[in-house]
Enzyme design. Structure first.
Site, mmCIF file in Angstrom:
data_model
loop_
_atom_site.group_PDB
_atom_site.id
_atom_site.type_symbol
_atom_site.label_atom_id
_atom_site.label_comp_id
_atom_site.label_asym_id
_atom_site.label_seq_id
_atom_site.Cartn_x
_atom_site.Cartn_y
_atom_site.Cartn_z
ATOM 1 N N ASP A 55 19.060 -9.560 -31.887
ATOM 2 C CA ASP A 55 17.810 -10.324 -31.793
ATOM 3 C C ASP A 55 17.608 -11.151 -33.066
ATOM 4 O O ASP A 55 17.689 -10.638 -34.179
ATOM 5 C CB ASP A 55 16.638 -9.361 -31.610
ATOM 6 C CG ASP A 55 15.410 -10.039 -31.040
ATOM 7 O OD1 ASP A 55 14.981 -11.057 -31.605
ATOM 8 O OD2 ASP A 55 14.883 -9.553 -30.034
ATOM 9 N N SER A 96 11.403 -13.606 -27.535
ATOM 10 C CA SER A 96 12.387 -12.621 -27.083
ATOM 11 C C SER A 96 12.221 -12.266 -25.609
ATOM 12 O O SER A 96 13.203 -11.958 -24.928
ATOM 13 C CB SER A 96 12.289 -11.350 -27.930
ATOM 14 O OG SER A 96 12.654 -11.611 -29.261
ATOM 15 N N THR A 149 13.038 -7.236 -25.481
ATOM 16 C CA THR A 149 14.412 -7.361 -24.992
ATOM 17 C C THR A 149 14.799 -6.251 -24.028
ATOM 18 O O THR A 149 15.184 -6.531 -22.886
ATOM 19 C CB THR A 149 15.402 -7.464 -26.156
ATOM 20 O OG1 THR A 149 15.072 -8.600 -26.952
ATOM 21 C CG2 THR A 149 16.832 -7.614 -25.645
ATOM 22 N N GLU A 269 20.836 -3.538 -28.145
ATOM 23 C CA GLU A 269 20.155 -4.529 -28.973
ATOM 24 C C GLU A 269 20.072 -4.084 -30.428
ATOM 25 O O GLU A 269 19.565 -3.006 -30.733
ATOM 26 C CB GLU A 269 18.734 -4.798 -28.473
ATOM 27 C CG GLU A 269 18.069 -5.930 -29.271
ATOM 28 C CD GLU A 269 16.578 -6.066 -29.035
ATOM 29 O OE1 GLU A 269 16.076 -7.197 -29.160
ATOM 30 O OE2 GLU A 269 15.906 -5.052 -28.732
ATOM 31 N N ASP A 274 15.929 -9.743 -36.198
ATOM 32 C CA ASP A 274 14.781 -10.600 -35.931
ATOM 33 C C ASP A 274 13.610 -10.287 -36.855
ATOM 34 O O ASP A 274 12.956 -11.192 -37.377
ATOM 35 C CB ASP A 274 14.364 -10.412 -34.474
ATOM 36 C CG ASP A 274 13.064 -11.092 -34.115
ATOM 37 O OD1 ASP A 274 13.032 -12.337 -34.127
ATOM 38 O OD2 ASP A 274 12.077 -10.394 -33.812
ATOM 39 N N ASP A 316 19.049 -13.803 -28.545
ATOM 40 C CA ASP A 316 18.060 -14.493 -27.729
ATOM 41 C C ASP A 316 17.615 -15.797 -28.362
ATOM 42 O O ASP A 316 17.304 -16.774 -27.688
ATOM 43 C CB ASP A 316 16.855 -13.587 -27.473
ATOM 44 C CG ASP A 316 16.399 -12.840 -28.722
ATOM 45 O OD1 ASP A 316 16.959 -13.070 -29.812
ATOM 46 O OD2 ASP A 316 15.480 -12.000 -28.605
ATOM 47 N N HIS A 317 17.604 -15.835 -29.695
ATOM 48 C CA HIS A 317 17.158 -17.005 -30.462
ATOM 49 C C HIS A 317 17.480 -16.758 -31.931
ATOM 50 O O HIS A 317 17.864 -15.652 -32.325
ATOM 51 C CB HIS A 317 15.645 -17.220 -30.297
ATOM 52 C CG HIS A 317 14.841 -15.975 -30.580
ATOM 53 N ND1 HIS A 317 14.696 -15.451 -31.849
ATOM 54 C CD2 HIS A 317 14.183 -15.126 -29.748
ATOM 55 C CE1 HIS A 317 13.973 -14.345 -31.794
ATOM 56 N NE2 HIS A 317 13.664 -14.115 -30.511
ATOM 57 N N HIS A 342 10.520 -18.282 -34.638
ATOM 58 C CA HIS A 342 11.828 -18.617 -34.103
ATOM 59 C C HIS A 342 12.091 -20.114 -34.237
ATOM 60 O O HIS A 342 11.173 -20.897 -34.477
ATOM 61 C CB HIS A 342 11.917 -18.220 -32.621
ATOM 62 C CG HIS A 342 11.450 -16.826 -32.347
ATOM 63 N ND1 HIS A 342 10.945 -16.440 -31.120
ATOM 64 C CD2 HIS A 342 11.412 -15.728 -33.136
ATOM 65 C CE1 HIS A 342 10.618 -15.153 -31.170
ATOM 66 N NE2 HIS A 342 10.885 -14.707 -32.379
#
Length: 378
Positions: A55, A96, A149, A269, A274, A316-317, A342
């Site tokens: 993430d 997410s 997630t 994950e 993140d 995811d980003h 993000h």
């Protein structure tokens, strides 16, 4: 060689001569017997699919991990690399929930959506499809198990903040194995008096929450499904003592591989890369990145030996607009951030095993669902 791989090679070449790790020594990366040519032959389909989501992990997060490791990262060993477009249906910058729903359901949706389309109607997930085929299924995360997630693979809710409703959705599936935090959403619920621990046990689960991250001594009866809630709320960062991701992922693979002759689907994950980006904390990013890479190495060891497992690693980003700036060297990185949220950066996708060649190129994040679905014959 794919043009995209040539484009990304400079990032990998610069990794030579990395400094010793500031955290802990890294394992020697997996060496592969399978060549790119072998992988590109469409002679077999995978029996198992493991999707690994770092993430918030963009190119700069990966690069920082490379520079901060004393040895080559396991992530660098992947023979197939692609890029995906991460945007949500309602925003160029995804969150997410929308990002994971794209992987899980194959639809672009609004930020905050969990397993639902832009009209808030539930969409069947890849995990649910795998269950219908008779495959074993699992989720492992270093966030709460009801976080955006993992939730997007098992729940259907209009908002990612509906943690208790997401927890209740676990009772609506037949997931075989899950590990993550968030105990309080199962046994001390504010919205109702349900005790989901007891309900899961009645449904055939062996549930534990003893907060011991050494999972080696856990014996799961094969007739039971398994759930382990690692913390009451959010799990600790790895720098503060969390160690379970690699062990839990290995445990999940071994359990699911024995559980069904039809194969398995597992989502793993590395959640807190993140969180380091949101905190604008480079050391947080790097320690979580290296923990995730250690887990990647463990997964690849299984996949290489098994020969029937497709491994996909992506994010995811990107989070933080993280950059490595002038004045950096391999002994000290000068880092900066452009945001505490993000960004819209293209996101790398790495693949190994049967069907890996399908993940090269540039495509929408929803294509990851489509490619997994085809590979699994769903």
């Amino acid at each position: 060689m794919n043009k995209l791989i040539l484009f990304l090679l400079p990032f990998l070449i610069l990794a030579c001569g990395q400094k010793p790790s500031q955290t802990e020594s890294e394992p020697t990366p997996v060496s592969y017997n399978m060549s790119i040519t072998d992988i590109q032959k469409p002679k077999t389909k995978p029996k198992n699919v493991i999707l690994m989501v770092g993430d918030g992990m963009g190119i700069s997060q990966i690069t920082a991990g490379i520079y901060s490791s004393s040895q080559k990262l396991n992530l660098e060993s992947f023979p197939i690399v692609g890029l995906h477009k991460s945007h949500a249906s309602n925003d160029l910058i995804t969150d997410s929930a929308a990002g994971a729903t794209a992987f899980a359901c194959g639809v672009k949706t609004y930020n905050g959506a969990i397993g639902v389309g832009p009209d808030s109607v539930a969409v069947e997930t890849i995990l649910e499809k795998a269950e219908k085929k008779g495959m074993a299924t699992g989720l492992v995360a270093t966030s709460t198990i009801v976080h955006a997630t993992p939730a997007s693979f098992i729940a259907h809710q209009p908002s990612r903040k509906m943690y208790e409703e997401i927890a209740a959705d676990f009772l609506k599936t037949d997931i075989d194995f899950f590990i993550g935090g968030g105990k309080k959403f199962f046994d001390r619920r504010e919205s109702d008096e349900r005790n989901l621990y007891e309900e899961l046990e009645k449904k055939g689960y062996y549930i534990t929450d003893y907060f011991n991250e050494d999972l080696k001594d856990v014996k799961i009866p094969m007739k039971k499904k398994f759930g382990y809630l690692t913390s009451d709320k959010d799990p600790l960062p790895v720098a503060q003592g969390r160690t379970y991701l690699k062990t839990a992922s290995n445990m999940a693979i071994n359990y699911l591989n024995r559980k069904s002759t039809e194969g398995f689907f597992l989502m793993i994950e590395g959640s807190q890369i993140d969180w380091g980006g949101h905190a604008n904390d480079a050391n947080y990013i790097i320690t979580e990145m290296l923990d995730f890479d250690r887990t990647i190495g463990q997964v690849l060891k299984f996949a290489q030996k098994d020969g029937e497992t497709l491994v996909i690693v992506t994010a995811d980003h990107e989070t933080g607009g993280f950059s490595i700036n002038k004045g950096s060297n391999r002994d000290s990185l000068v880092t900066a951030f452009t945001t505490d949220y993000h960004t819209a950066d293209l996101i790398p996708v790495f693949a190994y095993g049967p069907g890996a060649s399908n993940f090269s190129g540039i495509y929408q994040n929803t294509a990851i669902f489509d490619k997994m679905k085809r590979a699994m014959g769903l």
